[in-house]
Enzyme design. Structure first.
Site, PDB file in Angstrom:
ATOM      1  N   ASN A 142       0.798  -1.232   0.000  1.00  0.00           N
ATOM      2  CA  ASN A 142       0.000   0.000   0.000  1.00  0.00           C
ATOM      3  C   ASN A 142       0.827   1.276   0.000  1.00  0.00           C
ATOM      4  N   HIS A 143       2.145   1.141  -0.092  1.00  0.00           N
ATOM      5  CA  HIS A 143       2.998   2.338  -0.003  1.00  0.00           C
ATOM      6  C   HIS A 143       4.213   2.189  -0.905  1.00  0.00           C
ATOM      7  N   SER A 145       5.233   5.028  -3.837  1.00  0.00           N
ATOM      8  CA  SER A 145       5.815   6.377  -3.960  1.00  0.00           C
ATOM      9  C   SER A 145       5.843   7.116  -2.632  1.00  0.00           C
ATOM     10  N   ARG A 276      22.298  -3.802 -43.129  1.00  0.00           N
ATOM     11  CA  ARG A 276      20.990  -4.187 -43.659  1.00  0.00           C
ATOM     12  C   ARG A 276      20.696  -3.414 -44.950  1.00  0.00           C
ATOM     13  N   GLU A 371      12.974   3.050  -7.766  1.00  0.00           N
ATOM     14  CA  GLU A 371      13.850   4.116  -7.233  1.00  0.00           C
ATOM     15  C   GLU A 371      13.235   5.494  -7.481  1.00  0.00           C
ATOM     16  N   GLY A 372      11.911   5.571  -7.434  1.00  0.00           N
ATOM     17  CA  GLY A 372      11.212   6.819  -7.712  1.00  0.00           C
ATOM     18  C   GLY A 372      10.788   6.835  -9.158  1.00  0.00           C
TER      19      GLY A 372
HETATM   20  P1  TGC Z   1       9.778  14.385   2.890  1.00  0.00           P
HETATM   21  O1  TGC Z   1       8.838  15.000   3.865  1.00  0.00           O
HETATM   22  O2  TGC Z   1      10.239  15.163   1.703  1.00  0.00           O
HETATM   23  O3  TGC Z   1      11.084  13.884   3.649  1.00  0.00           O
HETATM   24  C1  TGC Z   1      10.999  13.092   4.830  1.00  0.00           C
HETATM   25  C2  TGC Z   1      12.255  13.345   5.648  1.00  0.00           C
HETATM   26  O4  TGC Z   1      13.407  12.891   4.929  1.00  0.00           O
HETATM   27  C3  TGC Z   1      14.323  13.994   4.722  1.00  0.00           C
HETATM   28  N1  TGC Z   1      14.921  13.779   3.399  1.00  0.00           N
HETATM   29  C4  TGC Z   1      16.168  13.385   3.208  1.00  0.00           C
HETATM   30  N2  TGC Z   1      17.162  13.142   4.063  1.00  0.00           N
HETATM   31  C5  TGC Z   1      18.334  12.723   3.542  1.00  0.00           C
HETATM   32  N3  TGC Z   1      18.539  12.525   2.227  1.00  0.00           N
HETATM   33  C6  TGC Z   1      17.553  12.764   1.331  1.00  0.00           C
HETATM   34  N4  TGC Z   1      17.749  12.567   0.040  1.00  0.00           N
HETATM   35  C7  TGC Z   1      16.301  13.211   1.810  1.00  0.00           C
HETATM   36  N5  TGC Z   1      15.119  13.519   1.229  1.00  0.00           N
HETATM   37  C8  TGC Z   1      14.279  13.886   2.222  1.00  0.00           C
HETATM   38  C9  TGC Z   1      13.469  15.229   4.809  1.00  0.00           C
HETATM   39  O5  TGC Z   1      14.237  16.347   5.153  1.00  0.00           O
HETATM   40  C10 TGC Z   1      12.493  14.845   5.909  1.00  0.00           C
HETATM   41  O6  TGC Z   1      13.173  14.941   7.139  1.00  0.00           O
HETATM   42  P2  TGC Z   1      12.368  15.354   8.476  1.00  0.00           P
HETATM   43  O7  TGC Z   1      13.437  15.400   9.512  1.00  0.00           O
HETATM   44  O8  TGC Z   1      11.719  16.659   8.162  1.00  0.00           O
HETATM   45  O9  TGC Z   1      11.361  14.256   8.696  1.00  0.00           O
HETATM   46  O10 TGC Z   1       9.150  13.002   2.411  1.00  0.00           O
HETATM   47  P3  TGC Z   1       7.785  12.726   1.684  1.00  0.00           P
HETATM   48  O11 TGC Z   1       7.011  11.781   2.540  1.00  0.00           O
HETATM   49  O12 TGC Z   1       7.134  14.008   1.241  1.00  0.00           O
HETATM   50  O13 TGC Z   1       8.253  11.917   0.385  1.00  0.00           O
HETATM   51  C11 TGC Z   1       9.086  12.524  -0.527  1.00  0.00           C
HETATM   52  C12 TGC Z   1       9.314  11.616  -1.762  1.00  0.00           C
HETATM   53  C13 TGC Z   1       8.015  11.356  -2.468  1.00  0.00           C
HETATM   54  C14 TGC Z   1      10.220  12.389  -2.691  1.00  0.00           C
HETATM   55  C15 TGC Z   1      10.020  10.344  -1.391  1.00  0.00           C
HETATM   56  O14 TGC Z   1       9.423   9.661  -0.401  1.00  0.00           O
HETATM   57  C16 TGC Z   1      10.352   9.472  -2.581  1.00  0.00           C
HETATM   58  O15 TGC Z   1      11.437   9.599  -3.092  1.00  0.00           O
HETATM   59  N6  TGC Z   1       9.431   8.550  -3.058  1.00  0.00           N
HETATM   60  C17 TGC Z   1       9.791   7.555  -4.051  1.00  0.00           C
HETATM   61  C18 TGC Z   1       9.958   6.220  -3.371  1.00  0.00           C
HETATM   62  C19 TGC Z   1      11.110   5.451  -3.901  1.00  0.00           C
HETATM   63  O16 TGC Z   1      11.991   5.934  -4.609  1.00  0.00           O
HETATM   64  N7  TGC Z   1      11.188   4.206  -3.523  1.00  0.00           N
HETATM   65  C20 TGC Z   1      12.281   3.377  -3.923  1.00  0.00           C
HETATM   66  C21 TGC Z   1      12.243   2.044  -3.248  1.00  0.00           C
HETATM   67  S1  TGC Z   1      13.755   1.172  -3.393  1.00  0.00           S
HETATM   68  C22 TGC Z   1      13.793   0.666  -4.994  1.00  0.00           C
HETATM   69  O17 TGC Z   1      12.998   0.989  -5.803  1.00  0.00           O
HETATM   70  C23 TGC Z   1      14.929  -0.204  -5.328  1.00  0.00           C
HETATM   71  S2  TGC Z   1      14.966  -0.756  -6.952  1.00  0.00           S
HETATM   72  C24 TGC Z   1      16.542  -1.315  -6.871  1.00  0.00           C
HETATM   73  C25 TGC Z   1      17.093  -1.908  -8.063  1.00  0.00           C
HETATM   74  O18 TGC Z   1      16.718  -3.076  -8.367  1.00  0.00           O
HETATM   75  O19 TGC Z   1      18.012  -1.285  -8.647  1.00  0.00           O
HETATM   76  P1  FAD Z   2       2.578   3.960  -7.003  1.00  0.00           P
HETATM   77  O1  FAD Z   2       3.279   4.719  -5.941  1.00  0.00           O
HETATM   78  O2  FAD Z   2       1.264   3.342  -6.688  1.00  0.00           O
HETATM   79  O3  FAD Z   2       2.407   4.913  -8.262  1.00  0.00           O
HETATM   80  C1  FAD Z   2       1.490   4.646  -9.314  1.00  0.00           C
HETATM   81  C2  FAD Z   2       1.508   5.853 -10.255  1.00  0.00           C
HETATM   82  O4  FAD Z   2       1.050   7.006  -9.561  1.00  0.00           O
HETATM   83  C3  FAD Z   2       2.902   6.194 -10.770  1.00  0.00           C
HETATM   84  O5  FAD Z   2       2.834   6.593 -12.101  1.00  0.00           O
HETATM   85  C4  FAD Z   2       3.316   7.364  -9.912  1.00  0.00           C
HETATM   86  O6  FAD Z   2       4.253   8.224 -10.556  1.00  0.00           O
HETATM   87  C5  FAD Z   2       1.993   8.057  -9.676  1.00  0.00           C
HETATM   88  N1  FAD Z   2       1.985   8.866  -8.451  1.00  0.00           N
HETATM   89  C6  FAD Z   2       2.118   8.442  -7.168  1.00  0.00           C
HETATM   90  N2  FAD Z   2       2.095   9.476  -6.322  1.00  0.00           N
HETATM   91  C7  FAD Z   2       1.946  10.594  -7.068  1.00  0.00           C
HETATM   92  C8  FAD Z   2       1.872  11.984  -6.785  1.00  0.00           C
HETATM   93  N3  FAD Z   2       1.972  12.453  -5.540  1.00  0.00           N
HETATM   94  N4  FAD Z   2       1.699  12.831  -7.813  1.00  0.00           N
HETATM   95  C9  FAD Z   2       1.627  12.389  -9.098  1.00  0.00           C
HETATM   96  N5  FAD Z   2       1.702  11.087  -9.426  1.00  0.00           N
HETATM   97  C10 FAD Z   2       1.861  10.202  -8.436  1.00  0.00           C
HETATM   98  N6  FAD Z   2      11.266  -1.307  -3.756  1.00  0.00           N
HETATM   99  C11 FAD Z   2      12.092  -1.553  -2.694  1.00  0.00           C
HETATM  100  O7  FAD Z   2      11.836  -1.088  -1.592  1.00  0.00           O
HETATM  101  N7  FAD Z   2      13.179  -2.354  -2.845  1.00  0.00           N
HETATM  102  C12 FAD Z   2      13.527  -2.926  -4.030  1.00  0.00           C
HETATM  103  O8  FAD Z   2      14.540  -3.625  -4.136  1.00  0.00           O
HETATM  104  C13 FAD Z   2      12.667  -2.698  -5.146  1.00  0.00           C
HETATM  105  N8  FAD Z   2      12.916  -3.332  -6.333  1.00  0.00           N
HETATM  106  C14 FAD Z   2      12.004  -3.221  -7.359  1.00  0.00           C
HETATM  107  C15 FAD Z   2      12.150  -4.009  -8.503  1.00  0.00           C
HETATM  108  C16 FAD Z   2      11.210  -3.943  -9.519  1.00  0.00           C
HETATM  109  C17 FAD Z   2      11.350  -4.823 -10.720  1.00  0.00           C
HETATM  110  C18 FAD Z   2      10.109  -3.042  -9.416  1.00  0.00           C
HETATM  111  C19 FAD Z   2       9.106  -2.934 -10.512  1.00  0.00           C
HETATM  112  C20 FAD Z   2       9.968  -2.272  -8.283  1.00  0.00           C
HETATM  113  C21 FAD Z   2      10.892  -2.359  -7.244  1.00  0.00           C
HETATM  114  N9  FAD Z   2      10.699  -1.645  -6.042  1.00  0.00           N
HETATM  115  C22 FAD Z   2      11.535  -1.867  -4.966  1.00  0.00           C
HETATM  116  C23 FAD Z   2       9.489  -0.837  -5.853  1.00  0.00           C
HETATM  117  C24 FAD Z   2       9.543   0.520  -6.550  1.00  0.00           C
HETATM  118  O9  FAD Z   2      10.391   1.402  -5.887  1.00  0.00           O
HETATM  119  C25 FAD Z   2       8.111   1.041  -6.639  1.00  0.00           C
HETATM  120  O10 FAD Z   2       7.436   0.254  -7.616  1.00  0.00           O
HETATM  121  C26 FAD Z   2       8.044   2.500  -6.982  1.00  0.00           C
HETATM  122  O11 FAD Z   2       8.577   3.296  -5.952  1.00  0.00           O
HETATM  123  C27 FAD Z   2       6.605   2.963  -7.304  1.00  0.00           C
HETATM  124  O12 FAD Z   2       5.719   2.521  -6.348  1.00  0.00           O
HETATM  125  P2  FAD Z   2       4.362   1.759  -6.799  1.00  0.00           P
HETATM  126  O13 FAD Z   2       4.744   0.685  -7.743  1.00  0.00           O
HETATM  127  O14 FAD Z   2       3.647   1.384  -5.565  1.00  0.00           O
HETATM  128  O15 FAD Z   2       3.567   2.846  -7.615  1.00  0.00           O
END
Ligand code: TGC
Ligand code: FAD
Length: 393
Positions: A142-143, A145, A276, A371-372
């Site tokens: 459920n969480h 982004s 080609r 990764e976002g």
């Molecule tokens: P927000 O209120 O902006 O921030 C919360 C707290 O964190 C602090 N902060 C940071 N601190 C250190 N480094 C950074 N880069 C930081 N960015 C923010 C911020 O100052 C705040 O601190 P405090 O003390 O005020 O609490 O957070 P938000 O809830 O509004 O969310 C912001 C948002 C949407 C940008 C963020 O949550 C986000 O980046 N969402 C995307 C999620 C994501 O990237 N997930 C990735 C999962 S891992 C993955 O996908 C691995 S794939 C790996 C692979 O196979 O390669």
């Molecule tokens: P959602 O957050 O449900 O987003 C759905 C759509 O809504 C997207 O287009 C998004 O851009 C949009 N959206 C969401 N919020 C907003 C907003 N505020 N404004 C406008 N648009 C918005 N995660 C880990 O923790 N560890 C890992 O190792 C990892 N590996 C991964 C490997 C694969 C192959 C994949 C596919 C994902 C992996 N992830 C991992 C998860 C990945 O980081 C998430 O899929 C990603 O962060 C998006 O979350 P979601 O899929 O829940 O999409």
């Protein structure tokens, strides 16, 4: 896949910006990919299996913890070297780069930055060689982004923590020896915990039927009353900022990695276009195909410059989260556009496993989301330049 004939494009002589060490590291990774990844990757993707045998080789070329200090088994390299390794790995396959990104930036980095000395000594050397594989659990059903809303939680039981909840979409999960898990304590504060394979109540079911990143194993992390020893808490930093710091490092690597996939597709399309023949001449002689190739090399060159500069800033400790977001977003989008155009240039052959292009295309559909997402990174830039967050109402 046919013989790997890859020749890296360097249209602006950007090699001159690299040090001898950076070029050596890059060339070693390039050779390793040609020898160890190119010959096997198509088969492993077709059968949707992670090639476990590559773990030790990834360790040997420094792909596991490139910038982690040598005293903990890392390669002690700079950030540009780290980026170049990711570029070469993703040139081979995004799934292989994923394995290395997760291990380096999402597992070794938090243990090194936020862990205790005992945790560093226990895990880092084994992760560096590939003896151990790690994963990073932030995303939940459920969480995605908005990881700040996570539900996974732990209770202090006196002599241990009791962990409950679930993570999904976790790269490396099915093979991981250790998971860096982000969970809330009783006050709702996010902390990192090291959950080890074999702990009772901890399971890692694999996610099947992916059309993308098929050579990278993805799974869930399920915690059913898992007793986590107190010494497994990462004590150095808490709050959402801790996992977001890890993401900065991993997204930086992805910005470089995407260039690798784009370079591979461009190189393949360029070679194909000269060989080609249609209508009596190589298709590379037609203006429409030249437009595609010219735009590809222009975009690759711009991405190389952007990323090199980001590497310099990161080595100086000056790169911001928003700058990293911009590079991740731009380069993955650039790579997706290039692989789609390259796929068209190969006509029907472009959809086959004879060439790497379709595989890159499918992989990048995950890279643009994890990764976002593409949109989230745009909002990070929007927030940075306006000072107004568009994430929440
Ligand atoms: P927000 O209120 O902006 O921030 C919360 C707290 O964190 C602090 N902060 C940071 N601190 C250190 N480094 C950074 N880069 C930081 N960015 C923010 C911020 O100052 C705040 O601190 P405090 O003390 O005020 O609490 O957070 P938000 O809830 O509004 O969310 C912001 C948002 C949407 C940008 C963020 O949550 C986000 O980046 N969402 C995307 C999620 C994501 O990237 N997930 C990735 C999962 S891992 C993955 O996908 C691995 S794939 C790996 C692979 O196979 O390669
Ligand atoms: P959602 O957050 O449900 O987003 C759905 C759509 O809504 C997207 O287009 C998004 O851009 C949009 N959206 C969401 N919020 C907003 C907003 N505020 N404004 C406008 N648009 C918005 N995660 C880990 O923790 N560890 C890992 O190792 C990892 N590996 C991964 C490997 C694969 C192959 C994949 C596919 C994902 C992996 N992830 C991992 C998860 C990945 O980081 C998430 O899929 C990603 O962060 C998006 O979350 P979601 O899929 O829940 O999409």
């Amino acid at each position: 896949m046919a013989t790997d004939l890859f020749q890296a494009p360097d249209y602006y002589q950007l090699d001159e910006l690299l040090t001898e060490e950076q070029k050596m590291v890059r060339d070693a990774a390039r050779e390793w990919v040609k020898k160890e990844i190119s010959p096997i990757i198509e088969e492993y993707c077709q059968k949707a299996e992670f090639p476990q045998q590559v773990k030790s080789g990834l360790g040997e070329i420094g792909a596991f913890g490139p910038y982690i200090p040598e005293e903990y088994g890392g390669a002690g390299l700079d950030q540009i070297s780290y980026g170049l390794i990711m570029q070469e790995l993703e040139r081979g396959d995004s799934g292989i780069r994923s394995t290395a990104s997760v291990q380096s930036s999402l597992v070794m980095y938090p243990i090194w930055k936020f862990g205790t000395e005992d945790q560093r000594k226990k895990f880092l050397p084994k992760l560096a060689t590939g003896e151990f594989l790690g994963c990073f659990g932030l995303t939940e059903p459920n969480h995605g982004s908005n990881p700040g809303g996570m539900e996974t939680h732990f209770k202090d039981m006196g002599d241990h923590y009791l962990l409950n909840g679930a993570k999904m979409w976790i790269s490396n999960a099915p093979y991981a020896d250790v998971a860096v898990v982000w969970a809330k304590n009783e006050e709702g504060r996010i902390h990192g915990l090291l959950v080890e394979r074999g702990m009772e109540g901890f399971t890692t079911p694999e996610t099947h039927n992916k059309w993308s990143l098929r050579a990278s194993a993805t799974g869930e992390l399920v915690f059913d009353n898992v007793k986590v020893p107190k010494e497994n808490l990462l004590t150095g930093k808490s709050g959402l900022g801790a996992p977001l710091m890890c993401l900065d490092s991993a997204r930086f690597g992805i910005a470089w990695g995407a260039i690798g996939a784009a370079m591979d597709a461009y190189d393949t399309a360029l070679r194909y276009s000269k060989e080609r023949i249609q209508f009596g001449k190589p298709i590379g002689g037609f203006q429409l195909q030249q437009k595609k190739l010219a735009e590809m090399i222009t975009e690759i060159t711009k991405a190389q410059l952007l990323t090199w500069r980001l590497g310099v800033l990161r080595d100086e400790g000056r790169a911001t989260t928003a700058q990293i977001s911009m590079a991740k977003r731009n380069n993955v989008d650039m790579a997706l556009t290039i692989v789609r155009d390259a796929r068209q240039m190969l006509g029907g052959m472009g959809i086959t496993g004879e060439y790497s292009i379709m595989r890159h295309m499918m992989n990048l559909e995950s890279v643009v989301t994890y990764e976002g997402t593409h949109d989230i990174h745009l909002l990070i830039t929007g927030f940075d330049i306006t000072g107004i967050s568009a994430f929440k109402s």
